[in-house]
Design a protein around this motif. Structure first.
Motif, PDB file in Angstrom:
ATOM      1  N   VAL A 620       0.892  -1.057   0.011  1.00 50.80           N
ATOM      2  CA  VAL A 620       0.049   0.195  -0.071  1.00 50.80           C
ATOM      3  C   VAL A 620       1.042   1.346  -0.019  1.00 50.80           C
ATOM      4  CG1 VAL A 620      -1.810   1.380   1.437  1.00 50.80           C
ATOM      5  CG2 VAL A 620      -1.667  -1.181   1.312  1.00 50.80           C
ATOM      6  N   LYS A 621       1.104   1.849  -1.148  1.00 51.49           N
ATOM      7  CA  LYS A 621       1.964   2.896  -1.236  1.00 51.49           C
ATOM      8  C   LYS A 621       1.266   4.405  -1.301  1.00 51.49           C
ATOM      9  CE  LYS A 621       2.492   2.468  -6.322  1.00 51.49           C
ATOM     10  NZ  LYS A 621       3.314   2.327  -7.375  1.00 51.49           N
ATOM     11  N   ASP A 622       0.236   4.531  -1.228  1.00 49.58           N
ATOM     12  CA  ASP A 622      -0.686   5.891  -1.324  1.00 49.58           C
ATOM     13  C   ASP A 622      -1.272   6.061   0.346  1.00 49.58           C
ATOM     14  OD1 ASP A 622      -2.474   3.948  -1.550  1.00 49.58           O
ATOM     15  OD2 ASP A 622      -3.589   5.230  -3.109  1.00 49.58           O
ATOM     16  N   GLN A 623      -0.972   5.373   1.255  1.00 52.59           N
ATOM     17  CA  GLN A 623      -1.423   5.523   2.692  1.00 52.59           C
ATOM     18  C   GLN A 623      -0.423   5.403   3.643  1.00 52.59           C
ATOM     19  OE1 GLN A 623      -5.285   2.878   1.515  1.00 52.59           O
ATOM     20  NE2 GLN A 623      -5.109   2.895   3.530  1.00 52.59           N
ATOM     21  N   TYR A 624      -0.631   6.162   4.639  1.00 57.55           N
ATOM     22  CA  TYR A 624       0.570   5.942   5.519  1.00 57.55           C
ATOM     23  C   TYR A 624       0.076   6.532   7.105  1.00 57.55           C
ATOM     24  CZ  TYR A 624       1.247  10.816   4.800  1.00 57.55           C
ATOM     25  OH  TYR A 624       0.975  12.357   4.536  1.00 57.55           O
ATOM     26  N   MET A 625       0.817   6.109   8.069  1.00 57.60           N
ATOM     27  CA  MET A 625       0.546   6.580   9.339  1.00 57.60           C
ATOM     28  C   MET A 625       1.361   8.035   9.673  1.00 57.60           C
ATOM     29  SD  MET A 625      -1.788   4.464  10.792  1.00 57.60           S
ATOM     30  CE  MET A 625      -1.749   4.994  12.495  1.00 57.60           C
ATOM     31  N   PHE A 626       0.628   8.929  10.243  1.00 55.56           N
ATOM     32  CA  PHE A 626       1.196  10.396  10.614  1.00 55.56           C
ATOM     33  C   PHE A 626       1.354  10.273  12.240  1.00 55.56           C
ATOM     34  CE2 PHE A 626       1.094  14.743  11.491  1.00 55.56           C
ATOM     35  CZ  PHE A 626       2.421  15.094  10.808  1.00 55.56           C
ATOM     36  N   GLY A 627       2.338   9.848  12.700  1.00 58.61           N
ATOM     37  CA  GLY A 627       2.600   9.551  14.144  1.00 58.61           C
ATOM     38  C   GLY A 627       1.818   8.214  14.497  1.00 58.61           C
ATOM     39  N   PRO A 628       1.302   7.850  15.759  1.00 60.65           N
ATOM     40  CA  PRO A 628       0.774   6.785  16.075  1.00 60.65           C
ATOM     41  C   PRO A 628      -0.818   6.692  15.784  1.00 60.65           C
ATOM     42  CG  PRO A 628       0.816   8.273  18.285  1.00 60.65           C
ATOM     43  CD  PRO A 628       1.451   8.862  16.842  1.00 60.65           C
ATOM     44  N   SER A 629      -1.512   7.790  15.629  1.00 57.74           N
ATOM     45  CA  SER A 629      -2.928   7.716  15.304  1.00 57.74           C
ATOM     46  C   SER A 629      -3.591   7.837  14.206  1.00 57.74           C
ATOM     47  CB  SER A 629      -3.396   8.906  16.305  1.00 57.74           C
ATOM     48  OG  SER A 629      -3.006   8.715  17.814  1.00 57.74           O
ATOM     49  N   PHE A 630      -3.052   8.671  13.162  1.00 57.07           N
ATOM     50  CA  PHE A 630      -3.702   9.037  11.902  1.00 57.07           C
ATOM     51  C   PHE A 630      -3.336   8.103  10.699  1.00 57.07           C
ATOM     52  CE2 PHE A 630      -3.920  13.112  14.541  1.00 57.07           C
ATOM     53  CZ  PHE A 630      -5.357  13.208  14.180  1.00 57.07           C
ATOM     54  N   LEU A 631      -4.377   7.717  10.045  1.00 58.14           N
ATOM     55  CA  LEU A 631      -4.096   7.109   8.869  1.00 58.14           C
ATOM     56  C   LEU A 631      -4.605   7.800   7.851  1.00 58.14           C
ATOM     57  CD1 LEU A 631      -3.837   4.412   7.244  1.00 58.14           C
ATOM     58  CD2 LEU A 631      -6.199   3.980   7.543  1.00 58.14           C
ATOM     59  N   VAL A 632      -3.424   8.356   7.007  1.00 56.57           N
ATOM     60  CA  VAL A 632      -3.712   9.513   5.874  1.00 56.57           C
ATOM     61  C   VAL A 632      -3.654   8.788   4.589  1.00 56.57           C
ATOM     62  CG1 VAL A 632      -2.539  11.645   5.132  1.00 56.57           C
ATOM     63  CG2 VAL A 632      -2.120  10.934   7.495  1.00 56.57           C
ATOM     64  N   ASN A 633      -4.745   9.407   3.901  1.00 53.54           N
ATOM     65  CA  ASN A 633      -4.893   8.789   2.619  1.00 53.54           C
ATOM     66  C   ASN A 633      -5.152   9.833   1.423  1.00 53.54           C
ATOM     67  OD1 ASN A 633      -5.504   5.905   3.887  1.00 53.54           O
ATOM     68  ND2 ASN A 633      -7.120   7.381   4.940  1.00 53.54           N
ATOM     69  N   PRO A 634      -4.025  10.535   1.078  1.00 50.24           N
ATOM     70  CA  PRO A 634      -4.306  11.513   0.173  1.00 50.24           C
ATOM     71  C   PRO A 634      -5.205  11.088  -1.137  1.00 50.24           C
ATOM     72  CG  PRO A 634      -2.123  11.365   0.955  1.00 50.24           C
ATOM     73  CD  PRO A 634      -2.686  10.107   1.225  1.00 50.24           C
ATOM     74  N   VAL A 635      -5.706  12.064  -1.483  1.00 53.29           N
ATOM     75  CA  VAL A 635      -6.626  11.855  -3.185  1.00 53.29           C
ATOM     76  C   VAL A 635      -5.674  12.243  -4.182  1.00 53.29           C
ATOM     77  CG1 VAL A 635      -8.463  12.599  -4.239  1.00 53.29           C
ATOM     78  CG2 VAL A 635      -8.680  12.492  -1.869  1.00 53.29           C
ATOM     79  N   THR A 636      -5.379  11.349  -4.967  1.00 51.40           N
ATOM     80  CA  THR A 636      -4.361  11.353  -5.992  1.00 51.40           C
ATOM     81  C   THR A 636      -4.877  11.355  -7.606  1.00 51.40           C
ATOM     82  OG1 THR A 636      -3.659   9.004  -5.874  1.00 51.40           O
ATOM     83  CG2 THR A 636      -2.645  10.590  -4.591  1.00 51.40           C
ATOM     84  N   ASP A 637      -6.393  11.384  -7.678  1.00 47.28           N
ATOM     85  CA  ASP A 637      -7.055  11.437  -9.006  1.00 47.28           C
ATOM     86  C   ASP A 637      -7.656  12.664  -9.040  1.00 47.28           C
ATOM     87  OD1 ASP A 637      -6.049   8.908 -10.242  1.00 47.28           O
ATOM     88  OD2 ASP A 637      -6.673   7.971  -8.301  1.00 47.28           O
ATOM     89  N   PRO A 638      -7.893  13.360 -10.349  1.00 52.47           N
ATOM     90  CA  PRO A 638      -8.884  14.252 -10.269  1.00 52.47           C
ATOM     91  C   PRO A 638     -10.210  13.993 -10.421  1.00 52.47           C
ATOM     92  CG  PRO A 638      -7.971  13.888 -12.290  1.00 52.47           C
ATOM     93  CD  PRO A 638      -7.184  12.817 -11.288  1.00 52.47           C
TER      94      PRO A 638
END
Length: 805
Positions: A620-638
């Protein structure tokens, strides 16, 4: 390659193998150094990134079997095949972590190292391209300097094993399995020779030459171009945080950046006068959009004196007064400086007279301590003494040579072009380490000059150990298109997994338009007037909120928030919403930054950091954890507009999100509670970047502020996400200065006991100047079920407080 003899020494195991020597040295129970030479003795070269005294007196055992020799500490075992000297790496229980091929995995091949010769008659060709000034020299001849070795270290990686690391590259590769990577420094490539495996180990290669990584048809190995011997470290975790901790033990702790470095940074190419800089800050304050720093990009100098470290007196007539005004506005200034100087400016002439320039008579020799000290003297006298706050060390891979032409050269051609150019001026065995030494000079000299202002160095290149010099790496001059944004996520994760904690990028990308050069390939000729670019920019900034440094920058179009609309319009309002979110999360972010320094934590985390036992996370290369709590899921398509403001129809406002197994997840925006181990289609309209919070999380959220040092009497909110027990260490200090190194900081340990519906705030530990004697907390329990959230308001005076719900 047969093991002829082995000898157990006091601090290492020595193997005589064929015509060479191998040495296995325990640095800790988890860090094992391995060296291999074909000479009669090992080289005496000093490591540029391993800390002195990092080798501890460590007990180890050696056991001989019929066909093998086993070296072991309490945590690691290495089995050496007597017939081939092949290594098998195991944990203490004997489980195989990785292994070399049975025939053996270490190869050294002699190679001549050629050195160019320059003299007073050397011709210098000065030029300039989109990446700045360049100076090229033609050597009068080349001589053989020494005999060194190509090294090749082979592995047999396991099925299903994922590998990460090696730095930030532009291809968007996360899991390195089945790929290859060329490891040399250039714009959009930042190398760190560290690799981490989901099998629970890491490899650190102590080499500064060109390297390649292969896991493809050519084999599975790491190759180095020029080394006196093979020198690497095997590190056992098994968790990624433990591997990073060992890496930082070996290469140096990451100092704490000032709190303002985690605020919003406004930059563009470029602000031209002190009036313009100040007017932009004032406009942010007028609009009540949070801001902490503005950036002065290239040409702070006079005329064409590229690399001169001083202010142009016409455009910056009183830099000291400028800095006083900027500071009164509660903002900071970052100034761009370059390692190249030409056109006979004062800095250039002084460097030349001292003999501190490399063969092109333009780049200063960062490998010379005296040259580094002079570089600082110039930067201090011309810039820092006026009160500036941060450095932008641009072009720290100074011999990039392929940023010309309409067609991008092939990868192998780029490798050759750039490394051959670097070898004209740097020893081939050290061409990857320039920015490491450049960062070292700035950090050490600023700290000798003052302890009241923490070093901040935004730089375009990186190497192992650079974290100890307060360096933040950014990903280079990327182009504005959706594919680039998508690739950047994996690029940043592979940088941070190496142990380098601070990485960022140009929000909105550097090149926005499309021009004739291959690298100027953005999709938006009209810049921020193009609704397609506005959509891309909003998505990029949403992602940027959850990066270690939150910085907008680029060419071709303005970047200030009001360039994307006015209040009441969706692009403007969404940008402001997310900038304000960054500031409300500052207690969380700065606490995590405190962990980076005090506990060797990693802020931006590939999912395998926290979910190594869930193989579904490995790719899974377009999601990540920011610190211990947040699962970050950027939008990468128009979803709304194509380039040219062409409206898109019928595009679902959703993105696919994998929720890792082993925990529950909460939608940050709606508080909906979901099971892990599933893929969902998350709402992703323009105003919403899918964001999830792990159950058991304790998230401190601050009041609305305009800059990180703003003091308010508003309470600190504590959001607790039910489902499992959780802890959070709230960290704070003065926000700047190095007094935290003397113990001047405070922590409050928070513990949530889920079954008992109980929050415990322990006694506050430590103190610092300006610390509040009491704090007010608003504690909110989120369980995803109740129609109304459960909230309590409590006053905390530094002593243990137990709150029952």
């Amino acid at each position: 390659m047969k093991v002829v003899k082995y000898t157990q020494k006091e601090d290492h195991l020595l193997l005589e193998v064929g015509t060479g020597l191998m040495k296995i040295i325990p640095y800790t129970e988890s860090i094992i150094r391995i060296r291999y030479t074909l000479e009669n003795q090992y080289s005496t070269k000093k490591s540029l990134f391993v800390e002195k005294n990092s080798q501890k007196a460590m007990e180890f055992m050696v056991e001989e079997k019929d066909s093998s020799i086993i070296f072991s500490t309490r945590k690691v075992r290495i089995q050496i095949n007597k017939a081939t000297a092949a290594f098998t790496y195991m944990n203490a229980a004997g489980n195989i972590l990785t292994k070399e091929p049975d025939r053996g995995g270490k190869t050294l091949v002699p190679t001549e190292v050629h050195k160019p010769v320059y003299d007073a008659n050397t011709e210098i060709e000065n030029s300039q391209n989109a990446d700045g000034a360049r100076a090229k020299a033609v050597a009068i001849k080349h001589v053989v300097d020494r005999i060194a070795y190509h090294t090749k270290l082979e592995f047999e990686w396991a099925n299903g094993e994922a590998l990460y690391g090696l730095g930030s590259h532009e291809e968007g590769v996360l899991n390195l399995r089945g790929t290859h990577q060329y490891l040399y420094q250039q714009n959009m490539k930042a190398v760190v020779p560290v690799m981490v495996s989901t099998n629970g180990y890491g490899i650190i290669v102590d080499s500064y030459s060109t390297m390649t990584f292969h896991d493809d048809i050519h084999g599975s190995y790491i190759w180095t171009d020029v080394d006196s011997d093979m020198d690497y470290y095997f590190v056992y975790g098994p968790e990624f945080d433990q591997i990073v901790k060992s890496y930082r033990y070996l290469t140096g702790q990451a100092p704490l950046l000032p709190k303002w470095a985690f605020g919003y940074v406004q930059s563009k190419e470029r602000y031209k006068t002190q009036e313009e800089l100040i007017s932009v800050i004032k406009e942010y304050r007028k609009r009540e959009i949070p801001l902490d720093m503005i950036v002065l990009d290239w040409r702070s100098w006079t005329g064409d004196l590229w690399g001169q470290k001083s202010f142009d007196p016409e455009r910056f007539p009183n830099p000291t007064e400028m800095m006083e005004e900027i500071h009164k506005l509660n903002a900071k200034l970052m100034v761009s400086i370059w390692p190249i100087m030409n056109n006979e400016g004062p800095n250039h002439v002084e460097m030349k007279q001292k003999g501190y320039l490399l063969g092109n008579q333009a780049n200063y020799d960062a490998f010379s301590e005296d040259a580094r000290n002079l570089y600082w003297k110039q930067a201090n006298e011309g810039i820092f003494s006026h009160g500036t706050d941060a450095w932008w060390c641009d072009c720290t891979e100074p011999f990039e040579a392929d940023w010309v032409g309409e067609v991008k050269p092939e990868p192998e051609e780029r490798l050759l072009i750039n490394t051959q150019e670097a070898k004209k001026y740097l020893d081939p065995g050290y061409i990857n380490a320039y920015s490491l030494l450049h960062s070292k000079g700035l950090y050490e000299n600023q700290r000798l000059t003052t302890e009241s202002k923490r070093v901040v160095n935004l730089t375009r290149s990186s190497y192992a150990g650079q974290q100890k010099y307060s360096a933040i790496t950014w990903s280079g001059d990327i182009a504005a298109n959706w594919e680039t944004m998508r690739n950047q996520i994996a690029d940043g994760l592979n940088m941070c997994v190496t142990g380098i904690p601070y990485w960022t990028l140009d929000i909105g990308a550097f090149f926005v338009a499309n021009r004739e050069q291959w690298f100027w390939n953005g999709d938006y000729q009209e810049g921020c007037e193009d609704l397609g670019y506005r959509e891309l920019y909003v998505r990029w900034l949403q992602y940027g909120v959850f990066l270690p440094m939150f910085r907008s920058h680029g060419a071709d179009t303005p970047r200030e928030v009001w360039r994307f609309g006015e209040p009441g319009t969706p692009f403007y309002d969404t940008l402001v919403k997310y900038i304000k979110l960054r500031y409300r999360l500052m207690p969380y972010i700065y606490s995590v930054a405190g962990w980076v320094t005090h506990e060797d934590y990693t802020m931006m985390r590939a999912l395998a950091f926290d979910f190594r036992n869930d193989p579904n996370t490995y790719n899974v290369k377009d999601q990540y954890m920011f610190g211990p709590s947040f699962l970050v899921n950027p939008v990468t398509d128009p979803m709304y507009y194509e380039s040219g403001s062409i409206e898109l129809n019928g595009v679902p406002k959703k993105r696919s999100v994998y929720l890792p197994a082993g925990t529950e997840w909460y939608n940050f925006w709606t508080n909906q509670r979901l099971q892990g181990g599933q893929t969902i289609e998350a709402d992703a309209d323009l105003e919403t970047m899918p964001l999830y919070v792990r159950s058991g999380s304790i998230v401190p959220i601050g009041p609305a502020i305009q800059y990180t040092s703003e003091e308010t009497n508003a309470p600190l909110e504590i959001h607790i996400y039910r489902g499992e027990d959780g802890s959070f260490l709230l960290y704070d200090d003065e926000g700047d200065t190095y007094n935290y190194e003397k113990g001047d900081y405070a922590t409050i340990a928070l513990h949530w006991y889920d079954q008992n519906n109980c929050l415990v705030m322990e006694d506050r530990q430590g103190k610092f100047s300006g610390m509040k004697t009491s704090m007010e907390f608003v504690i909110t329990i989120i369980d995803g079920q109740r129609s109304e959230l459960c909230t309590k308001r409590e006053k905390y005076i530094g002593e243990q407080l137990t709150i029952q719900f």
